[in-house]
Design an enzyme around this catalytic site. Structure first.
Site, PDB file in Angstrom:
ATOM      1  N   GLU A  63     -10.788  -0.422  -1.013  1.00 24.08           N
ATOM      2  CA  GLU A  63      -9.469   0.027  -1.693  1.00 24.08           C
ATOM      3  C   GLU A  63      -9.974   0.665  -2.832  1.00 24.08           C
ATOM      4  O   GLU A  63     -10.816   0.068  -3.763  1.00 24.08           O
ATOM      5  CB  GLU A  63      -8.705  -1.333  -1.864  1.00 24.08           C
ATOM      6  CG  GLU A  63      -7.195  -1.153  -1.740  1.00 24.08           C
ATOM      7  CD  GLU A  63      -6.934  -0.730  -0.164  1.00 24.08           C
ATOM      8  OE1 GLU A  63      -6.564   0.301  -0.032  1.00 24.08           O
ATOM      9  OE2 GLU A  63      -6.892  -1.597   0.599  1.00 24.08           O
ATOM     10  N   ASP A  65     -11.204   5.654  -2.244  1.00 24.89           N
ATOM     11  CA  ASP A  65     -11.150   7.361  -1.765  1.00 24.89           C
ATOM     12  C   ASP A  65     -11.546   8.274  -2.938  1.00 24.89           C
ATOM     13  O   ASP A  65     -12.100   9.169  -2.785  1.00 24.89           O
ATOM     14  CB  ASP A  65     -10.007   7.452  -0.791  1.00 24.89           C
ATOM     15  CG  ASP A  65      -8.613   6.877  -1.377  1.00 24.89           C
ATOM     16  OD1 ASP A  65      -8.735   6.507  -2.781  1.00 24.89           O
ATOM     17  OD2 ASP A  65      -7.729   7.252  -0.697  1.00 24.89           O
ATOM     18  N   GLY A 120       7.672   2.568   1.696  1.00 26.01           N
ATOM     19  CA  GLY A 120       7.042   1.894   0.404  1.00 26.01           C
ATOM     20  C   GLY A 120       6.466   0.527   0.383  1.00 26.01           C
ATOM     21  O   GLY A 120       6.135   0.032  -0.630  1.00 26.01           O
ATOM     22  N   LEU A 144       2.129   0.408   4.116  1.00 28.77           N
ATOM     23  CA  LEU A 144       1.666   0.848   5.499  1.00 28.77           C
ATOM     24  C   LEU A 144       1.810   2.340   5.760  1.00 28.77           C
ATOM     25  O   LEU A 144       1.434   2.927   6.529  1.00 28.77           O
ATOM     26  CB  LEU A 144       2.462   0.176   6.398  1.00 28.77           C
ATOM     27  CG  LEU A 144       2.085  -1.376   6.649  1.00 28.77           C
ATOM     28  CD1 LEU A 144       3.146  -1.938   7.876  1.00 28.77           C
ATOM     29  CD2 LEU A 144       0.754  -1.860   6.697  1.00 28.77           C
ATOM     30  N   SER A 145       1.819   2.978   4.579  1.00 32.90           N
ATOM     31  CA  SER A 145       1.818   4.415   4.448  1.00 32.90           C
ATOM     32  C   SER A 145       2.784   5.035   5.402  1.00 32.90           C
ATOM     33  O   SER A 145       2.405   5.977   6.251  1.00 32.90           O
ATOM     34  CB  SER A 145       0.565   5.033   4.683  1.00 32.90           C
ATOM     35  OG  SER A 145       0.073   6.270   4.152  1.00 32.90           O
ATOM     36  N   SER A 150       4.593   7.210   4.050  1.00 37.09           N
ATOM     37  CA  SER A 150       4.552   8.675   3.399  1.00 37.09           C
ATOM     38  C   SER A 150       3.578   9.627   4.587  1.00 37.09           C
ATOM     39  O   SER A 150       3.911  10.487   4.849  1.00 37.09           O
ATOM     40  CB  SER A 150       4.003   8.698   2.053  1.00 37.09           C
ATOM     41  OG  SER A 150       2.928   8.003   1.828  1.00 37.09           O
ATOM     42  N   ASP A 166      -4.796   7.784   3.711  1.00 37.20           N
ATOM     43  CA  ASP A 166      -3.780   7.535   4.764  1.00 37.20           C
ATOM     44  C   ASP A 166      -3.693   8.611   5.681  1.00 37.20           C
ATOM     45  O   ASP A 166      -3.593   8.536   6.876  1.00 37.20           O
ATOM     46  CB  ASP A 166      -2.600   7.506   3.862  1.00 37.20           C
ATOM     47  CG  ASP A 166      -2.506   6.499   2.736  1.00 37.20           C
ATOM     48  OD1 ASP A 166      -3.693   5.728   2.580  1.00 37.20           O
ATOM     49  OD2 ASP A 166      -1.724   6.522   1.729  1.00 37.20           O
ATOM     50  N   TYR A 168      -1.302   3.128 -10.457  1.00 37.91           N
ATOM     51  CA  TYR A 168      -2.202   3.661  -9.825  1.00 37.91           C
ATOM     52  C   TYR A 168      -2.840   4.922 -10.401  1.00 37.91           C
ATOM     53  O   TYR A 168      -3.928   4.949 -10.622  1.00 37.91           O
ATOM     54  CB  TYR A 168      -1.610   4.241  -8.399  1.00 37.91           C
ATOM     55  CG  TYR A 168      -2.450   4.801  -7.351  1.00 37.91           C
ATOM     56  CD1 TYR A 168      -3.076   4.080  -6.381  1.00 37.91           C
ATOM     57  CD2 TYR A 168      -2.524   6.163  -7.455  1.00 37.91           C
ATOM     58  CE1 TYR A 168      -3.756   4.848  -5.375  1.00 37.91           C
ATOM     59  CE2 TYR A 168      -3.501   6.708  -6.553  1.00 37.91           C
ATOM     60  CZ  TYR A 168      -3.795   6.146  -5.630  1.00 37.91           C
ATOM     61  OH  TYR A 168      -4.702   6.713  -4.568  1.00 37.91           O
TER      62      TYR A 168
HETATM   63  P1  ADP Z   1       4.149   3.966   1.632  1.00 35.94           P
HETATM   64  O1  ADP Z   1       3.468   5.279   1.844  1.00 35.94           O
HETATM   65  O2  ADP Z   1       3.026   2.886   1.541  1.00 35.94           O
HETATM   66  O3  ADP Z   1       5.190   3.586   2.666  1.00 35.94           O
HETATM   67  P2  ADP Z   1       5.311   5.603  -0.679  1.00 35.94           P
HETATM   68  O4  ADP Z   1       5.576   5.198  -1.730  1.00 35.94           O
HETATM   69  O5  ADP Z   1       3.618   6.238  -0.502  1.00 35.94           O
HETATM   70  O6  ADP Z   1       4.779   4.005   0.148  1.00 35.94           O
HETATM   71  O7  ADP Z   1       6.101   6.364   0.321  1.00 35.94           O
HETATM   72  C1  ADP Z   1       7.341   6.032   0.553  1.00 35.94           C
HETATM   73  C2  ADP Z   1       8.253   7.153   0.463  1.00 35.94           C
HETATM   74  O8  ADP Z   1       8.072   8.239   1.664  1.00 35.94           O
HETATM   75  C3  ADP Z   1       9.824   6.708   0.803  1.00 35.94           C
HETATM   76  O9  ADP Z   1      10.371   6.403  -0.420  1.00 35.94           O
HETATM   77  C4  ADP Z   1      10.392   8.236   0.996  1.00 35.94           C
HETATM   78  O10 ADP Z   1      10.642   9.029  -0.028  1.00 35.94           O
HETATM   79  C5  ADP Z   1       9.398   8.719   1.949  1.00 35.94           C
HETATM   80  N1  ADP Z   1       9.468   8.507   3.520  1.00 35.94           N
HETATM   81  C6  ADP Z   1       8.524   7.820   4.219  1.00 35.94           C
HETATM   82  N2  ADP Z   1       8.938   7.918   5.407  1.00 35.94           N
HETATM   83  C7  ADP Z   1      10.084   7.975   5.409  1.00 35.94           C
HETATM   84  C8  ADP Z   1      11.203   8.402   6.442  1.00 35.94           C
HETATM   85  N3  ADP Z   1      10.993   8.193   8.006  1.00 35.94           N
HETATM   86  N4  ADP Z   1      12.426   9.259   5.940  1.00 35.94           N
HETATM   87  C9  ADP Z   1      12.559   9.340   4.816  1.00 35.94           C
HETATM   88  N5  ADP Z   1      11.537   9.273   3.935  1.00 35.94           N
HETATM   89  C10 ADP Z   1      10.433   8.631   4.177  1.00 35.94           C
HETATM   90 MG    MG Z   2       2.181   6.272   0.834  1.00 34.58          MG
END
Ligand code: ADP
Ligand code: MG
Length: 341
Positions: free
Chosen positions: A21, A24, A97, A100-101, A103, A150, A207
């Protein structure tokens, strides 16, 4: 009359990091795997240049998430792909958020669907290219200083395997699949979502601060990075040798280092780890950037329920909301599901 426009559906998984962790972006090693929770993107070309998108998961009024999608398309165009205007529909089983990514799953689902639309085969080179484009979408378009793990896990993950990533390779991150036969060994991997939410896009967040501290060479932060890289190497050996107790001990040592040297844990993560270990897990650690999110616990399959109940009880005792648990296993990376018209 024109024929119906072809739609392409693709899925890309979230990921969990077994160990390694905050390495990267420090040119180090990590060992994530793709999970079965995933995001699906349905893309349909438009006659005009616009990008229109909907998501069943987006919070009403939130439009920030659209920048991830716009960023992916912009990066693919910058890489020379002729991407038309698109209607994009998104749905996800990855908690947003939650570490578990979601994003990367979102970015990689869109990128993979576009590759399907353009008829570009998803060989290893293309997967690498897409991982890079998706990473830049997140760093340059959203402003989240993510390190690239990720997107590599989502694009290059393989059923039954973790992915050893070496960010020190001058030719770009080198990836090696590592068989991870946890189920066959009678073990389970339990992800516990504390419910505490972080925001990587927050430029002033912890971060970004940790990244600056690493760049500035702060000894205590770098001690974590050095010892964590050693733990990743040792973890791969332990997995190869089927020494699961040793893998568990390395996970717990990783948590201590993230808590004490890197200072990215929070009480909810610490309690989940301590309680899991106290209830008989082989090992447990926070996973993801920290400041909230999830833990990952290695536990005998027949003790997983005992561990989750113990964690729930410990949280209840503190008056904290119940965490959400997921049993995870290494699943396939991003794939095109259908190209039906
Ligand atoms: P993680 O990647 O750990 O879930 P992040 O903060 O990196 O947390 O990313 C979360 C953000 O990604 C959300 O707040 C949103 O803006 C966006 N996001 C992820 N998946 C979706 C989805 N299916 N629909 C809309 N927004 C999404
Ligand atoms: Mg993310």
């Amino acid at each position: 009359m024109h024929s119906p426009r072809p739609a392409v559906v693709a899925r890309a998984p979230g990921r969990v990091n077994l160990i390694g962790e905050h390495t990267d972006y420090n040119g180090g090693l990590c060992l994530p795997f793709a999970i079965r929770l995933a995001t699906t993107a349905t893309v349909t070309p438009r006659a005009d240049d616009q990008l229109r998108m909907t998501s069943t998961e987006a919070a009403s009024g939130d439009t920030l998430w659209q920048r991830y999608v716009v960023g992916v398309v912009a990066e693919l165009r910058a890489a020379g792909w002729t991407v038309p205007g698109l209607d994009i529909g998104l749905a996800s089983t990855v908690p947003l958020g939650g570490g578990l990514s979601s994003s990367a799953a979102l970015e990689c689902a869109v990128a993979t669907a576009v590759a399907g639309l353009l008829g570009i085969p998803l060989d290893a080179d293309t997967r690498r290219l897409l991982a890079g484009a998706c990473r830049r979408a997140e760093t340059d378009h959203v402003g989240a200083p993510t390190g690239g793990m990720d997107q590599l896990a989502s694009m290059l993950g393989a059923e039954g395997h973790a992915l050893l990533v070496d960010f020190a390779d001058p030719g770009g991150p080198a990836t090696t699949p590592v068989p991870l036969p946890v189920t066959a060994a009678g073990l389970a991997l339990l992800v516990t979502d504390t419910g505490v939410r972080h925001s990587l896009a927050d430029g002033d967040g912890g971060y970004a601060q940790r990244r600056r501290e690493c760049e500035a060479g702060e000894p205590r932060r770098l001690r974590h990075v050095t010892t964590e890289n050693d733990r990743v190497r040792a973890a791969v050996e332990a997995i190869d040798d089927g020494e699961w107790d040793r893998l568990g001990a390395l996970m717990t040592a990783s948590h201590a280092s993230l808590r004490d040297d890197f200072e990215v844990s929070v009480p909810q993560l610490d309690l989940a780890v301590e309680t899991a270990n106290g209830a008989g897990a082989l090992g447990s650690r926070m996973t993801g950037g920290g400041f909230g999110g999830c833990t990952i616990t290695l536990v005998a399959a027949d003790r997983a329920a005992v561990v989750r109940e113990a964690v729930d009880a410990a949280y209840a005792e503190r008056g904290w909301a119940n965490p959400v648990h997921h049993l995870v296993e290494p699943g396939p990376g991003a794939e095109v599901l259908s190209t039906a018209g």
